[in-house]
Motif scaffolding. Sequence first.
Motif, short mmCIF file in Angstrom:
data_model
loop_
_atom_site.label_atom_id
_atom_site.label_comp_id
_atom_site.label_asym_id
_atom_site.label_seq_id
_atom_site.Cartn_x
_atom_site.Cartn_y
_atom_site.Cartn_z
N HIS A 163 0.87 -1.18 0.00
CA HIS A 163 0.00 0.00 0.00
C HIS A 163 0.91 1.23 0.00
O HIS A 163 1.77 1.37 0.87
CB HIS A 163 -0.90 0.00 1.24
N ARG A 164 0.71 2.12 -0.97
CA ARG A 164 1.58 3.29 -1.14
C ARG A 164 1.60 4.16 0.11
O ARG A 164 0.56 4.53 0.64
CB ARG A 164 1.11 4.14 -2.33
N PHE A 165 2.79 4.48 0.56
CA PHE A 165 3.01 5.31 1.73
C PHE A 165 2.36 6.69 1.53
O PHE A 165 2.52 7.31 0.48
CB PHE A 165 4.52 5.48 1.96
N GLY A 166 1.62 7.13 2.52
CA GLY A 166 1.03 8.46 2.49
C GLY A 166 -0.22 8.60 1.64
O GLY A 166 -0.74 9.69 1.48
N GLY A 178 -7.10 5.22 0.88
CA GLY A 178 -8.03 4.56 -0.03
C GLY A 178 -7.66 3.12 -0.34
O GLY A 178 -6.56 2.65 -0.06
N ASP A 179 -8.64 2.44 -0.92
CA ASP A 179 -8.50 1.03 -1.23
C ASP A 179 -7.76 0.78 -2.54
O ASP A 179 -7.47 -0.35 -2.87
CB ASP A 179 -9.89 0.38 -1.32
N TYR A 180 -7.46 1.84 -3.31
CA TYR A 180 -6.84 1.67 -4.63
C TYR A 180 -5.40 2.16 -4.65
O TYR A 180 -4.91 2.59 -5.68
CB TYR A 180 -7.67 2.39 -5.70
N ALA A 181 -4.73 2.10 -3.53
CA ALA A 181 -3.36 2.59 -3.44
C ALA A 181 -2.36 1.44 -3.31
O ALA A 181 -1.26 1.62 -2.81
CB ALA A 181 -3.23 3.55 -2.27
N TRP A 231 1.90 -4.04 3.78
CA TRP A 231 2.01 -5.00 2.69
C TRP A 231 1.23 -6.26 3.04
O TRP A 231 0.83 -6.46 4.19
CB TRP A 231 3.47 -5.35 2.43
N GLU A 232 1.02 -7.10 2.03
CA GLU A 232 0.38 -8.40 2.26
C GLU A 232 0.62 -9.32 1.07
O GLU A 232 1.01 -8.88 -0.01
CB GLU A 232 -1.12 -8.24 2.51
N VAL A 239 -5.65 -8.72 -7.46
CA VAL A 239 -4.77 -7.55 -7.53
C VAL A 239 -5.41 -6.38 -8.28
O VAL A 239 -5.40 -5.25 -7.81
CB VAL A 239 -3.41 -7.93 -8.17
N ILE A 240 -5.98 -6.64 -9.46
CA ILE A 240 -6.49 -5.57 -10.32
C ILE A 240 -7.47 -4.66 -9.59
O ILE A 240 -7.41 -3.43 -9.71
CB ILE A 240 -7.17 -6.15 -11.59
N GLU A 241 -8.37 -5.23 -8.81
CA GLU A 241 -9.39 -4.42 -8.13
C GLU A 241 -8.81 -3.51 -7.05
O GLU A 241 -9.49 -2.63 -6.55
CB GLU A 241 -10.48 -5.31 -7.55
N ARG A 242 -7.51 -3.69 -6.72
CA ARG A 242 -6.90 -2.91 -5.66
C ARG A 242 -5.90 -1.86 -6.17
O ARG A 242 -5.35 -1.10 -5.39
CB ARG A 242 -6.21 -3.86 -4.69
#
Length: 161
Positions: A27-30, A33-36, A127-128, A135-138
């Motif tokens: 998940h992108r730092f900073g 949302g669910d799409y990062a 991370w996970e 993956v695509i939906e995230r």
Amino acid sequence: MTRDLKDYRPNVGIVVINPDGKVWIGHRFGMSGDYAWQFPQGGVDAGEDFEAAAKRELYEETGLSTIEMFGCTSDWIIYDFPPEVLAQKKIGRNFKGQKQIWYFCRFTGPDSEVNLQAHGEQEFDRWEWCDLDQVIERVVHFKRDSYRTVIAELKTLLGRV
């Protein structure tokens, strides 16, 4: 549509698969949302070998080094930056988007090897291990088509079409 490749930043992406067949996403730092979420990726330094760049970027962003490379995409995977990214000086500077060679590797170490602060500039805040089909939906909307291409190539390589 023909794209002039010089308008795109050279980049590498890395898909890491664990022994259970799940892939590493961060998940992108900073970002909220669910799409990062995304796979590790990063720029290629002038004169740098692309596989070496992939290993360097993977380590800098995740701390992972116990890997076995087993393939890469057959050609550049390209995506355009949307206007909101182009407006950011750091990311969108001088390029329409990114052209990426994606590398595929197996992670053979313990999960404790993950270190999101392995490098000075932190890329991910969590991370996970994720099912490849989820993956695509995230992923952020402007990277989804390129991720579909990457995942299709990976599935073909793994014989999981």
